[in-house]
Design an enzyme around this catalytic site. Structure first.
Site, PDB file in Angstrom:
ATOM      1  CG  ASP A 296      -1.914   1.129   1.207  1.00 46.29           C
ATOM      2  OD1 ASP A 296      -2.706   1.209   0.257  1.00 46.29           O
ATOM      3  OD2 ASP A 296      -1.906   1.951   2.146  1.00 46.29           O
ATOM      4  CG  ASP A 344     -27.733  11.729 -17.030  1.00 48.42           C
ATOM      5  OD1 ASP A 344     -27.007  10.806 -16.604  1.00 48.42           O
ATOM      6  OD2 ASP A 344     -28.718  11.534 -17.766  1.00 48.42           O
ATOM      7  CD  GLU A 403     -19.172  -1.015 -19.567  1.00 46.71           C
ATOM      8  OE1 GLU A 403     -18.159  -1.713 -19.608  1.00 46.71           O
ATOM      9  OE2 GLU A 403     -19.138   0.168 -19.159  1.00 46.71           O
ATOM     10  CG  HIS A 451     -12.996  -0.428 -13.834  1.00 47.69           C
ATOM     11  ND1 HIS A 451     -12.612  -1.741 -13.657  1.00 47.69           N
ATOM     12  CD2 HIS A 451     -14.331  -0.399 -13.570  1.00 47.69           C
ATOM     13  CE1 HIS A 451     -13.655  -2.462 -13.317  1.00 47.69           C
ATOM     14  NE2 HIS A 451     -14.706  -1.675 -13.252  1.00 47.69           N
ATOM     15  CG  ASN A 501     -14.231  -7.038 -14.382  1.00 48.96           C
ATOM     16  OD1 ASN A 501     -14.597  -7.484 -13.304  1.00 48.96           O
ATOM     17  ND2 ASN A 501     -14.693  -5.900 -14.870  1.00 48.96           N
TER      18      ASN A 501
END
Length: 723
Positions: A296, A344, A403, A451, A501
């Site tokens: 860390d 938005d 996405e 991400h 992922n």
């Protein structure tokens, strides 16, 4: 001057009262090996100093002492037990020498006095601080326990129950909390600290304060009856075992040490503490948790370097796409002092995003972590908008829309035309290649992936994805911005799934193959949670992620890595997706979900799932715990190693931190590379080879074969230290 060394000095203030000041040339004071040796010599000089009437410990830093030097720990812990015991005995003798000075002693503090710093001040007769003071013993978070007398002195100063709470939780007490439990004797205004310290020591030297009674209490056995001791320690052991669990032995060991030492005087009690400390220090858990702390620090160092290397700091940001995720990103940015525009196309989404930020701020308000005035200021620094007006003022823009590659590419291209040539654009995507999105941009060098993980305010990791054309300046600015947001940024190169992922789906692949072969998913979850230590097993995790999300991501990964992640026929994820069992989000996945009294999802097993799985699974078959762990973990471990081999991630340190922070990899195992070191790379290779007939996911990477042949490990460099 009575004594002077590189990290501390001793001088007389007035009337025989001396000041021992910790003044390391570094930004903070630490009790490293050199400082301990200097402290020992300084105390010898004080004992020899004629006319000494009292001693005040001070620090020339904003923090008193932040603890021992953890960078020395792994080297020390690698020493034989006898050498480690001897080092601790030496350290203990120093603090006992401080405690045994023939004059009253006082610690005068500002800021943190943690770990060894706390143990140092416990050796003095009095302790005062200003309102910034924070005192605690965080050692159990590193898999060890206080070893410089903390388990001996703290119970004798504030009582066994309060001491065990602080030690087992690795807790730091604020000044007001420390005063309440008796860890501080007074809270004083900063500019009056020295005057108050001199007055207190003078009163004690003139026998107006009974410092010798305090000292006797600290050096004697604990004043607990047999019944009180039995009740106190039995209850503490029960609570700690329940909270810490079987994989974290440090909290329960510290309680046992305090209990065993309760009826002993100081020196015998220190022997008991030392015995238990050595046992913990030699454990794999301590090696893993100390290693994580060092990793860390390494990540923080990289981020600091990026901030210094960047030509421009991020003063304003923008988030494109509101809702829960966009609102979470905007909240985190504003909370850490970077005003943000949230744009938005739908008013309802803007309201959802602002409500998310407001909800999170209200939680902090209710817990006393900020006041109403500060909350209003943070909220007002988030500017919701249906239009792009003002976006040109942003230094970094985070695209967080749906996405979908076409939608994302269109939004990025649109905003690029509205901002300056040095504005950095980022995409918060979990599956879409950065190189693909970059094709829609005129300045791809100013673009990278950013991400975030959900929920943004809780998850420390941010993957910064470097595309083929991304400039180093862009990476530096985005890494610095993520760090400014209070996150741990880890840079990875672009590939399907990026790092987190990409390595998660082989884990799910191993799980699906086990189900195919007849394993019980509830048993797999229990084994992976209770035995391996994951916060949730793979079936439960898929329910939380969402089977619809996992189904889509699995297809992306299969396309990117067809040899390892492509599959023949349907699997359990496909079957649940077709049955519209998406997990927690619609109340039914591998498990069935209801809402408990606190409004949290509660999972139960329902036999309704069995016919759905029957189509993709063979006849039920029992697998032992070890086989379950190996079949689920080998594909993930192999993929992590391949990512290092291919340069997707730069170092084992960054990979292990990403796994712990992004996936909840069991911290006591330290990450995949630390885990490989602990089991032995050669042992892992031999074990993994026995599963190679299961398919490409189980093929051992060449890097591991080479390292096993040479007897190498990933963390050799972290062992360097000397006594």
């Amino acid at each position: 001057m009575i004594y002077q060394a590189n990290t501390l000095q001793v001088k007389e203030l007035q009337d025989g009262i001396a000041e021992l000041s910790f003044c390391a040339p570094a930004s903070v004071n630490k009790l490293d090996l050199a400082t301990l040796e200097s402290l020992d010599k300084a105390l010898d000089a004080l004992n020899a100093h004629a006319g000494l009437r009292g001693l005040i410990l001070t620090s020339n830093k904003d923090a008193f002492i932040v603890g021992a030097d953890i960078t020395e720990f792994l080297g020390l812990f690698a020493k034989p037990e006898a050498e480690l015991d001897e080092w601790l005995r030496f350290a203990n003798s120093i603090f006992s020498k401080l405690e045994d000075l023939p004059v009253p002693t006082l610690s005068m503090m500002r800021g943190h006095a943690l770990g060894g710093g706390c143990e140092c001040v416990l050796a003095t007769d009095f302790r005062i601080g200003d309102k910034t003071t924070s005192i605690g013993l965080p050692e159990t978070k590193l898999g060890i326990m206080p070893g410089f007398g903390g388990c001996v002195r703290l119970p004798r100063v504030i009582g066994a129950d309060s001491a065990m709470e602080i030690i087992t939780q690795g807790k730091a007490c604020r000044a007001d909390e420390a005063l309440k439990v008796g860890l501080l004797d007074a809270i004083v205004e900063t500019d009056q600290l020295l005057e108050s310290a001199i007055n207190t020591v003078s009163l004690a030297a003139n026998e107006k304060l009974d410092w010798q009674l305090r000292r006797k209490q600290k050096t004697s056995a604990l004043s607990l009856s047999k019944l009180e001791a039995m009740m106190s320690f039995t209850m503490a052991k029960g609570l700690v075992a329940q909270k810490a669990g079987p994989h974290y032995p440090a909290p329960i060991t510290s309680v046992i040490a305090i209990e065993e030492a309760a009826r002993s005087d100081r020196d015998a009690a220190l022997d008991i503490e030392r015995k238990h400390f050595v046992k913990l220090a030699k454990s794999e858990e301590a090696k893993a948790l100390v290693g994580l702390f060092l990793n860390d620090q390494y990540i923080k160092g990289l981020a600091k370097h990026a901030g210094k290397s960047a030509n421009k700091a991020t003063e304003r940001a923008a988030v494109l796409g509101a809702g829960i995720m966009g609102g979470g990103i905007a909240y985190q940015s504003a909370l850490k002092g970077v005003p943000v525009m949230m744009k938005d196309i739908a008013q309802a989404s803007l309201e959802l995003g602002m409500n998310e930020a407001s909800k999170l701020l209200n939680k902090r308000l209710s817990r006393g972590r900020l006041d109403g005035f500060k909350m209003a200021g943070i909220l007002s620094s988030i500017t919701p908008s249906l239009h792009y007006a003002g976006v040109e003022q942003s230094d970094v823009i985070v695209e967080a829309v749906v996405e979908n590659p076409k939608v994302k590419a269109a939004v990025l291209s649109e905003v690029e035309g509205l901002v300056g040539e040095d504005t950095v654009l980022t995409s918060n995507t979990s599956t879409i290649p950065i190189n693909l999105l970059a094709k829609s941009l005129k300045r791809p060098e100013n673009f990278c992936g950013m991400h975030f993980f959900n929920p943004v305010h809780r998850m420390p990791l941010v993957e910064i994805i470097r595309g083929e054309h991304t400039s180093e300046e862009t990476i530096n600015r985005v890494v610095a911005y993520a760090a400014k947001m209070g996150k741990s940024p880890i840079v990875v190169n672009d590939c399907p799934g990026f790092f987190v992922n990409r390595v998660l789906f082989p884990y799910f692949g191993g799980f699906s193959m086990l189900l195919r072969d007849g394993a019980d998913f509830t048993k797999i979850d229990k084994v992976m949670e209770r035995k391996f230590g994951w916060p949730m097993g793979p079936a439960y995790l898929l329910d939380v992620v969402g089977l619809d999300t996992a189904h889509h991501a699995q297809a992306v990964m299969a396309q990117g890595f067809p040899e390892r992640m492509g599959k023949e026929g349907r699997d359990a994820i496909d079957a649940l997706y077709v049955a519209e069992k998406y997990g927690q989000k619609n109340g039914s996945g591998f498990y069935t979900y209801s809402v408990d009294k606190r409004g949290r999802p509660k999972k139960t097993f329902s036999e309704d799932i069995l016919p759905i799985l029957a189509d993709v699974c063979q006849q039920p078959q029992d697998f032992d715990d070890q086989t379950i762990i190996q079949r689920v973990m080998i594909p993930m471990i192999n993929e992590v190693v391949l990512c290092l081999e291919e340069g997707i991630i730069a170092t084992p340190q960054e990979a292990d931190m990403a796994l712990v922070y992004g996936l909840g990899f069991p911290p006591f195992r330290g990450g995949v590379f630390r885990y490989l070191d602990s089991v032995g790379i050669g042992n892992f290779v031999e074990m993994a080879k026995s599963y190679q007939d299961l398919g490409a996911m189980y093929q051992v990477p060449q890097l591991l074969l080479d390292m096993a042949a040479k007897g190498e490990s990933f963390y050799d460099g972290q062992q360097a230290s000397s006594l």
